[in-house]
Enzyme design. Sequence first.
Site, PDB file in Angstrom:
ATOM      1  N   SER A 116     -41.376 -52.682   1.503  1.00 45.07           N
ATOM      2  CA  SER A 116     -42.831 -52.502   1.500  1.00 45.07           C
ATOM      3  C   SER A 116     -43.421 -52.881   0.156  1.00 45.07           C
ATOM      4  O   SER A 116     -42.815 -52.640  -0.891  1.00 45.07           O
ATOM      5  CB  SER A 116     -43.154 -51.033   1.784  1.00 45.07           C
ATOM      6  OG  SER A 116     -44.501 -50.745   1.491  1.00 45.07           O
ATOM      7  N   TYR A 140     -42.414 -41.976   0.137  1.00 44.56           N
ATOM      8  CA  TYR A 140     -42.138 -43.067   1.084  1.00 44.56           C
ATOM      9  C   TYR A 140     -41.804 -44.343   0.315  1.00 44.56           C
ATOM     10  O   TYR A 140     -40.774 -44.979   0.566  1.00 44.56           O
ATOM     11  CB  TYR A 140     -43.352 -43.313   1.982  1.00 44.56           C
ATOM     12  CG  TYR A 140     -43.340 -44.685   2.616  1.00 44.56           C
ATOM     13  CD1 TYR A 140     -44.111 -45.717   2.089  1.00 44.56           C
ATOM     14  CD2 TYR A 140     -42.529 -44.959   3.705  1.00 44.56           C
ATOM     15  CE1 TYR A 140     -44.075 -46.981   2.643  1.00 44.56           C
ATOM     16  CE2 TYR A 140     -42.492 -46.225   4.270  1.00 44.56           C
ATOM     17  CZ  TYR A 140     -43.271 -47.228   3.728  1.00 44.56           C
ATOM     18  OH  TYR A 140     -43.226 -48.494   4.267  1.00 44.56           O
ATOM     19  N   LYS A 144     -38.172 -46.596  -0.131  1.00 47.06           N
ATOM     20  CA  LYS A 144     -37.984 -48.034   0.106  1.00 47.06           C
ATOM     21  C   LYS A 144     -37.360 -48.702  -1.125  1.00 47.06           C
ATOM     22  O   LYS A 144     -36.409 -49.481  -1.021  1.00 47.06           O
ATOM     23  CB  LYS A 144     -39.325 -48.693   0.450  1.00 47.06           C
ATOM     24  CG  LYS A 144     -39.862 -48.305   1.817  1.00 47.06           C
ATOM     25  CD  LYS A 144     -38.943 -48.770   2.930  1.00 47.06           C
ATOM     26  CE  LYS A 144     -39.510 -48.514   4.312  1.00 47.06           C
ATOM     27  NZ  LYS A 144     -38.617 -49.000   5.384  1.00 47.06           N
TER      28      LYS A 144
HETATM   29  C1  WQD Z   1     -55.914 -49.841   3.979  1.00 49.06           C
HETATM   30  C2  WQD Z   1     -57.274 -49.720   3.301  1.00 49.06           C
HETATM   31  C3  WQD Z   1     -57.767 -47.481   2.594  1.00 49.06           C
HETATM   32  C4  WQD Z   1     -57.930 -45.830   6.666  1.00 49.06           C
HETATM   33  C5  WQD Z   1     -50.224 -49.508   4.126  1.00 49.06           C
HETATM   34  C6  WQD Z   1     -48.976 -48.727   4.378  1.00 49.06           C
HETATM   35  C7  WQD Z   1     -47.961 -49.039   3.302  1.00 49.06           C
HETATM   36  C8  WQD Z   1     -47.719 -50.528   3.202  1.00 49.06           C
HETATM   37  C9  WQD Z   1     -49.048 -51.239   2.994  1.00 49.06           C
HETATM   38  C10 WQD Z   1     -45.834 -50.934   4.712  1.00 49.06           C
HETATM   39  C11 WQD Z   1     -57.226 -48.811   2.088  1.00 49.06           C
HETATM   40  C12 WQD Z   1     -58.737 -47.927   3.685  1.00 49.06           C
HETATM   41  C13 WQD Z   1     -57.796 -46.711   5.615  1.00 49.06           C
HETATM   42  C14 WQD Z   1     -59.165 -45.168   6.880  1.00 49.06           C
HETATM   43  C15 WQD Z   1     -60.074 -46.339   4.979  1.00 49.06           C
HETATM   44  N1  WQD Z   1     -47.087 -51.100   4.309  1.00 49.06           N
HETATM   45  N2  WQD Z   1     -58.856 -46.960   4.784  1.00 49.06           N
HETATM   46  N3  WQD Z   1     -60.201 -45.455   6.022  1.00 49.06           N
HETATM   47  O1  WQD Z   1     -52.781 -47.576   2.277  1.00 49.06           O
HETATM   48  O2  WQD Z   1     -52.973 -50.112   2.126  1.00 49.06           O
HETATM   49  O3  WQD Z   1     -50.858 -49.049   2.945  1.00 49.06           O
HETATM   50  O4  WQD Z   1     -49.910 -50.863   4.068  1.00 49.06           O
HETATM   51  O5  WQD Z   1     -44.987 -50.277   4.307  1.00 49.06           O
HETATM   52  O6  WQD Z   1     -46.797 -48.355   3.595  1.00 49.06           O
HETATM   53  O7  WQD Z   1     -49.329 -47.386   4.378  1.00 49.06           O
HETATM   54  O8  WQD Z   1     -52.930 -49.009   4.357  1.00 49.06           O
HETATM   55  O9  WQD Z   1     -54.317 -48.941   6.380  1.00 49.06           O
HETATM   56  O10 WQD Z   1     -53.935 -46.765   5.099  1.00 49.06           O
HETATM   57  O11 WQD Z   1     -55.413 -48.508   4.140  1.00 49.06           O
HETATM   58  O12 WQD Z   1     -61.037 -46.569   4.214  1.00 49.06           O
HETATM   59  O13 WQD Z   1     -59.354 -44.345   7.822  1.00 49.06           O
HETATM   60  O14 WQD Z   1     -58.186 -49.110   4.218  1.00 49.06           O
HETATM   61  O15 WQD Z   1     -58.452 -46.761   1.583  1.00 49.06           O
HETATM   62  O16 WQD Z   1     -58.122 -49.321   1.121  1.00 49.06           O
HETATM   63  P1  WQD Z   1     -52.456 -48.913   2.832  1.00 49.06           P
HETATM   64  P2  WQD Z   1     -54.143 -48.240   5.084  1.00 49.06           P
END
Ligand code: WQD
Length: 328
Positions: A116, A140, A144
């Site tokens: 990741s 998490y 990884k």
């Molecule tokens: C994306 C953006 C939030 C939900 C994920 C996985 C991580 C890795 C990378 C694989 C952020 C914003 C989200 C919501 C929001 N992949 N958001 N409201 O945190 O980038 O990480 O992908 O391993 O493990 O967790 O993904 O989809 O949670 O957030 O504003 O209800 O959307 O702040 O900027 P993230 P995400």
Amino acid sequence: MTVLVTGGAGYIGSHTVRQLRERGTHVVVLDTLELGYREALLGAELVVGDIADIALVTQLCRTYGVRQVVHFAAYKNVGESMLQPAKYWLNNVTGTVHLAEALLAAGVDQIVFSSSCSVYGTPEVVPVTEAAVVQPESVYAESKATTERVLGWYGATHGLRAVSLRYFNAAGASFDSQIGEDWAHSQNLVPVAMKAALGVRPPLQVFGNDYPTHDGTCIRDYIHVDDLADAHLRALDHLAAGKGTAAFNVGTGVGSSVLDVISTTERLSGRKVPHEFVARRAGDPVSTFADPSRAFEVLGWQARYGLEEIIATAWQWHSTHPDGYVSR
Ligand code: WQD
């Protein structure tokens, strides 16, 4: 020659299993079905079991003539990992040690590992290359990064060759809507935006719109799940050609903001995405997106799709599968 896919009944796993079978590779899937769905396998061979069961995995590899493994099986909820760390250490790290022991016993020496971009934590420089500092900010992500190192040591001590694929933000679904992300467990932005557009959940909460970006919302590298799956096939080919252990960033190299995702969803779905701006989420990097050039140079891989295809396929999947897969 058979490829074992652990966690193959999950989101990225099922898309990878499908592409392997479509190119003629015999696949056997090992999955507990704790979070995966048999329906996602489209008939692929499934053994229901745990990667930690050394005897089962050893026997399975010998019975099916397994030569390579793609290892997806892991827990992946960042927030949960901070509340229940042992669950992540035991399944993600110790589980992989047990898996590696079984592979050695069965003479399997090639593994592609589902890692990741979160191993980088908040990157100091974007786009992010593989030379960026590995500085996880969650259990998490640490699980990884640690697993990558464990596999590296299995290479040094026992000749196991491993390719770690550091995914950026996986999203989207198959173009024929046969398989997709089961939203029962996902809190990621794209499925949450789909649910809000469908009106089956409260308005999407945008975690902060006061960031130093073009529209005040965070930027991420959203990559289509079929592009991710393709990267695993290239990684298997890399190992089959006798090449060595390596890690690659798997992203498009293009950053998109939360509001970009919302506006694209509204345009392609023809529906509003009800949303409200709330406080920033702790641990969120302002911006992170990949420099995927090394994966192109070494694996010959590059993303074919962008945010348009991601949102279009995600909408097609979620709007035709309101409850994800058929309930168990
Ligand atoms: C994306 C953006 C939030 C939900 C994920 C996985 C991580 C890795 C990378 C694989 C952020 C914003 C989200 C919501 C929001 N992949 N958001 N409201 O945190 O980038 O990480 O992908 O391993 O493990 O967790 O993904 O989809 O949670 O957030 O504003 O209800 O959307 O702040 O900027 P993230 P995400």
